[in-house]
Design an enzyme around this catalytic site. Structure first.
Site, PDB file in Angstrom:
ATOM      1  CG  LEU A 147      -1.926   1.240   1.399  1.00  0.00           C
ATOM      2  CD1 LEU A 147      -2.889   1.239   0.340  1.00  0.00           C
ATOM      3  CD2 LEU A 147      -2.501   1.221   2.634  1.00  0.00           C
ATOM      4  CG  HIS A 182       8.414   3.429   9.300  1.00  0.00           C
ATOM      5  ND1 HIS A 182       8.152   4.602   9.016  1.00  0.00           N
ATOM      6  CD2 HIS A 182       9.840   3.315   9.152  1.00  0.00           C
ATOM      7  CE1 HIS A 182       9.101   5.347   8.411  1.00  0.00           C
ATOM      8  NE2 HIS A 182      10.415   4.540   8.497  1.00  0.00           N
TER       9      HIS A 182
HETATM   10  C1  LIG Z   1      -0.923   4.286   3.725  1.00  0.00           C
HETATM   11  C2  LIG Z   1      -1.169   5.430   3.024  1.00  0.00           C
HETATM   12  C3  LIG Z   1      -1.713   4.969   1.590  1.00  0.00           C
HETATM   13  C4  LIG Z   1      -2.683   6.228   3.384  1.00  0.00           C
HETATM   14  O1  LIG Z   1      -2.955   7.353   2.963  1.00  0.00           O
HETATM   15  P1  LIG Z   1      -2.973   8.703   3.681  1.00  0.00           P
HETATM   16  O2  LIG Z   1      -1.569   9.002   4.525  1.00  0.00           O
HETATM   17  O3  LIG Z   1      -3.254   9.749   2.976  1.00  0.00           O
HETATM   18  O4  LIG Z   1      -4.274   8.366   4.837  1.00  0.00           O
HETATM   19  P2  LIG Z   1      -5.130   9.267   5.646  1.00  0.00           P
HETATM   20  O5  LIG Z   1      -6.535   9.308   4.989  1.00  0.00           O
HETATM   21  O6  LIG Z   1      -4.550  10.763   5.949  1.00  0.00           O
HETATM   22  O7  LIG Z   1      -5.338   8.664   7.171  1.00  0.00           O
HETATM   23  C5  LIG Z   1      -5.935   7.360   7.212  1.00  0.00           C
HETATM   24  C6  LIG Z   1      -6.291   7.004   8.499  1.00  0.00           C
HETATM   25  O8  LIG Z   1      -5.148   7.084   9.563  1.00  0.00           O
HETATM   26  C7  LIG Z   1      -5.289   8.403  10.208  1.00  0.00           C
HETATM   27  N1  LIG Z   1      -4.000   8.845  10.715  1.00  0.00           N
HETATM   28  C8  LIG Z   1      -3.182   9.648   9.997  1.00  0.00           C
HETATM   29  N2  LIG Z   1      -2.141   9.715  10.560  1.00  0.00           N
HETATM   30  C9  LIG Z   1      -2.035   9.012  11.723  1.00  0.00           C
HETATM   31  C10 LIG Z   1      -0.963   8.831  12.514  1.00  0.00           C
HETATM   32  N3  LIG Z   1       0.076   9.424  12.721  1.00  0.00           N
HETATM   33  N4  LIG Z   1      -1.270   7.841  13.692  1.00  0.00           N
HETATM   34  C11 LIG Z   1      -2.398   7.380  13.787  1.00  0.00           C
HETATM   35  N5  LIG Z   1      -3.631   7.668  12.927  1.00  0.00           N
HETATM   36  C12 LIG Z   1      -3.339   8.343  11.788  1.00  0.00           C
HETATM   37  C13 LIG Z   1      -6.126   9.469   9.910  1.00  0.00           C
HETATM   38  O9  LIG Z   1      -6.841  10.164  10.778  1.00  0.00           O
HETATM   39  C14 LIG Z   1      -7.141   8.353   9.137  1.00  0.00           C
HETATM   40  O10 LIG Z   1      -8.047   7.759  10.016  1.00  0.00           O
HETATM   41  P3  LIG Z   1      -9.700   7.817   9.858  1.00  0.00           P
HETATM   42  O11 LIG Z   1      -9.778   7.020   8.637  1.00  0.00           O
HETATM   43  O12 LIG Z   1     -10.432   7.229  10.807  1.00  0.00           O
HETATM   44  O13 LIG Z   1     -10.131   9.301   9.690  1.00  0.00           O
HETATM   45  C15 LIG Z   1       0.012   6.705   2.995  1.00  0.00           C
HETATM   46  O14 LIG Z   1       0.164   6.975   4.260  1.00  0.00           O
HETATM   47  C16 LIG Z   1       1.143   6.065   2.637  1.00  0.00           C
HETATM   48  O15 LIG Z   1       1.482   5.694   1.555  1.00  0.00           O
HETATM   49  N6  LIG Z   1       2.008   5.631   3.517  1.00  0.00           N
HETATM   50  C17 LIG Z   1       3.518   5.088   3.090  1.00  0.00           C
HETATM   51  C18 LIG Z   1       3.586   3.784   2.727  1.00  0.00           C
HETATM   52  C19 LIG Z   1       3.377   2.709   3.901  1.00  0.00           C
HETATM   53  O16 LIG Z   1       3.856   2.889   5.137  1.00  0.00           O
HETATM   54  N7  LIG Z   1       2.550   1.978   3.880  1.00  0.00           N
HETATM   55  C20 LIG Z   1       1.866   0.885   4.391  1.00  0.00           C
HETATM   56  C21 LIG Z   1       2.857  -0.370   4.353  1.00  0.00           C
HETATM   57  S1  LIG Z   1       2.274  -1.572   5.530  1.00  0.00           S
HETATM   58  C22 LIG Z   1       1.602  -2.443   4.272  1.00  0.00           C
HETATM   59  O17 LIG Z   1       1.507  -2.416   3.114  1.00  0.00           O
HETATM   60  C23 LIG Z   1       0.458  -3.620   4.473  1.00  0.00           C
HETATM   61  C24 LIG Z   1      -1.106  -2.893   5.004  1.00  0.00           C
HETATM   62  C25 LIG Z   1      -1.851  -2.625   3.864  1.00  0.00           C
HETATM   63  O18 LIG Z   1      -1.549  -3.183   2.572  1.00  0.00           O
HETATM   64  O19 LIG Z   1      -2.972  -2.284   3.837  1.00  0.00           O
HETATM   65  N1  LIG Z   2       7.789  -5.728   8.752  1.00  0.00           N
HETATM   66  C1  LIG Z   2       7.830  -5.382   7.866  1.00  0.00           C
HETATM   67  N2  LIG Z   2       9.039  -4.698   7.394  1.00  0.00           N
HETATM   68  N3  LIG Z   2       6.834  -5.659   7.076  1.00  0.00           N
HETATM   69  C2  LIG Z   2       6.691  -5.223   5.589  1.00  0.00           C
HETATM   70  C3  LIG Z   2       5.875  -3.879   5.610  1.00  0.00           C
HETATM   71  C4  LIG Z   2       5.542  -3.476   4.118  1.00  0.00           C
HETATM   72  C5  LIG Z   2       4.258  -4.091   3.740  1.00  0.00           C
HETATM   73  N4  LIG Z   2       3.494  -4.940   4.370  1.00  0.00           N
HETATM   74  C6  LIG Z   2       4.597  -4.472   2.211  1.00  0.00           C
HETATM   75  O1  LIG Z   2       3.916  -4.817   1.479  1.00  0.00           O
HETATM   76  O2  LIG Z   2       5.809  -4.660   1.892  1.00  0.00           O
END
Ligand SMILES: CC(C)(COP(=O)(O)OP(=O)(O)OC[C@H]1O[C@@H](n2cnc3c(N)ncnc32)[C@H](O)[C@@H]1OP(=O)(O)O)[C@@H](O)C(=O)NCCC(=O)NCCSC(=O)CCC(=O)O
Ligand SMILES: NC(=[NH2+])NCCC[C@H](N)C(=O)O
Length: 339
Positions: free
Chosen positions: A126, A230
């Site tokens: 994601l 993270h």
């Molecule tokens: C994951 C996304 C796509 C999410 O997009 P956005 O950041 O625009 O999301 P958002 O709409 O602003 O926030 C989503 C929800 O999280 C809350 N939120 C935002 N920041 C927060 C924080 N610091 N702590 C706790 N909650 C938080 C918001 O209020 C919202 O909750 P409400 O809905 O309650 O309002 C992005 O952050 C991103 O690209 N992140 C970097 C890559 C990454 O780390 N990806 C995940 C890796 S792990 C993975 O891939 C496996 C998981 C998976 O595939 O789903």
């Molecule tokens: N503990 C970890 N580093 N897990 C991988 C995190 C990132 C995410 N789940 C992916 O698609 O790659």
């Protein structure tokens, strides 16, 4: 319009860019041309494969801004993990030491290597480009996958997991990994995570500690990040928690990041999504946003839009542009989910 669709070969450059941008610790996108190209080819094959039960399929999708044709994000689902290799976790357990004789009782936490999630589907990869992290984009990208799961449940494991990226710094140092590097694996976190992402996992079986590890004997800074994500991954975790995903004491073997799980049929958005029949015409004005997908697979499309949906009717009006973006015609079905 922002459209989610299956990845294809011409997305290679964009995927490479996202692999670089997502950084170390984002295991599923290592910066490696062969691996990224084979991931795309595997996704292309999976979206067209006739599947009786899930095996090694990987459904990688991209988010495209149709006005600029730019790929601005990715999301994926693995059909079933650990079918062709071993899929490792650390399970956090408890051992109780109790002696009446000396009147001492201690509970200690242990980390035990396991393959308990073998066969589970995995949400992964994601990522949304910074400029697009606004409005409902992140939520749409994460949640759109539940429409695909709801529509094609037989293609996925019954338990759905997500491995959340654990704590590491910009240099690629992980507080959890340090003791593993020093006493067992030798190589650094970035390399271990990279090899893991390539699927080159033989070294894990050879080099990971053979016995369970007592958490209290690890360095304090390693103990502190067990089950922690993270900071960039907090929004992704928040979105899954809202769907009913729970932490059940399984963590990543390298960075200690939490894995969360939910049964496919218990995921809130899977339960709440509805099938409606398309009527192409003038869309009535409304303020209610929905994630919408077609019911196809190779031509899967999803997006978000404001729709007028009523509990009484199974019809919904889509504008010609929206219908075209979703690749649906009059009378065909779409799946909708309120955002
Ligand atoms: C994951 C996304 C796509 C999410 O997009 P956005 O950041 O625009 O999301 P958002 O709409 O602003 O926030 C989503 C929800 O999280 C809350 N939120 C935002 N920041 C927060 C924080 N610091 N702590 C706790 N909650 C938080 C918001 O209020 C919202 O909750 P409400 O809905 O309650 O309002 C992005 O952050 C991103 O690209 N992140 C970097 C890559 C990454 O780390 N990806 C995940 C890796 S792990 C993975 O891939 C496996 C998981 C998976 O595939 O789903
Ligand atoms: N503990 C970890 N580093 N897990 C991988 C995190 C990132 C995410 N789940 C992916 O698609 O790659």
């Amino acid at each position: 319009m922002l459209i989610i669709r299956p990845i294809c070969a011409s997305d290679y450059e964009a995927l490479y860019g996202i692999a670089v941008e997502s950084g170390h610790g984002f295991t599923s996108l290592p910066v490696n041309e062969d691996l990224l190209r084979s991931k795309i080819a595997r996704a292309e094959a999976s979206f067209t494969k006739d599947v009786k039960k899930p095996f090694d399929e990987g459904y990688l999708m991209v988010l495209e801004d149709t006005t600029t044709k730019e790929v601005v994000g990715t999301c994926g689902i693995e059909a079933a993990v650990g079918m062709e290799d071993a899929f490792y976790h650390y399970r956090l357990g408890t051992e109780v030491y109790h002696s009446k004789q000396i009147a001492v009782r201690n509970e200690v936490e242990t980390l035990t290597l396991c393959h308990d999630y073998t066969g589970a589907a995995e949400l992964c990869t994601l990522f949304l480009k910074d400029a697009y992290r606004k409005g409902n984009n992140g939520r749409m990208l994460s949640r759109s996958r539940f429409l695909l799961l709801a529509q094609h449940p037989h293609r996925f494991g019954e338990t759905v997991i997500a491995e959340m990226r654990g704590v590491s710094d910009e240099k690629g140092d992980s507080p959890f990994y340090e003791w593993l590097q020093k006493h067992f694996l030798g190589i650094d976190f970035v390399e271990a995570d990279y090899l893991s992402g390539l699927g080159k996992k033989a070294f894990m079986a050879e080099m990971m500690p053979r016995s369970p590890v007592y958490v209290c004997m690890l360095p304090k800074k390693a103990q502190k990040v067990i089950g922690e994500v993270h900071s960039n991954t907090k929004p992704a975790l928040r979105l899954l928690q809202a769907e009913g995903f729970k932490f059940r004491n399984y963590v990543d073997i390298f960075d200690g990041g939490p894995t969360v799980e939910c049964s496919l049929t218990d995921i809130k958005s899977v339960k709440r999504s509805r099938l409606l029949t398309v009527e192409i015409g003038n869309m009535p004005r409304t303020d209610t946003s929905f994630i919408i997908s077609n019911t196809k697979l190779a031509d899967y499309r999803a997006t978000a839009a404001k729709l007028s949906v009523s509990d009484e009717h199974d019809n919904v009006v889509l504008s010609p542009e929206l219908a075209q973006g979703l690749m649906v015609e009059n009378g065909q079905q779409i799946r909708v989910l309120s955002l």
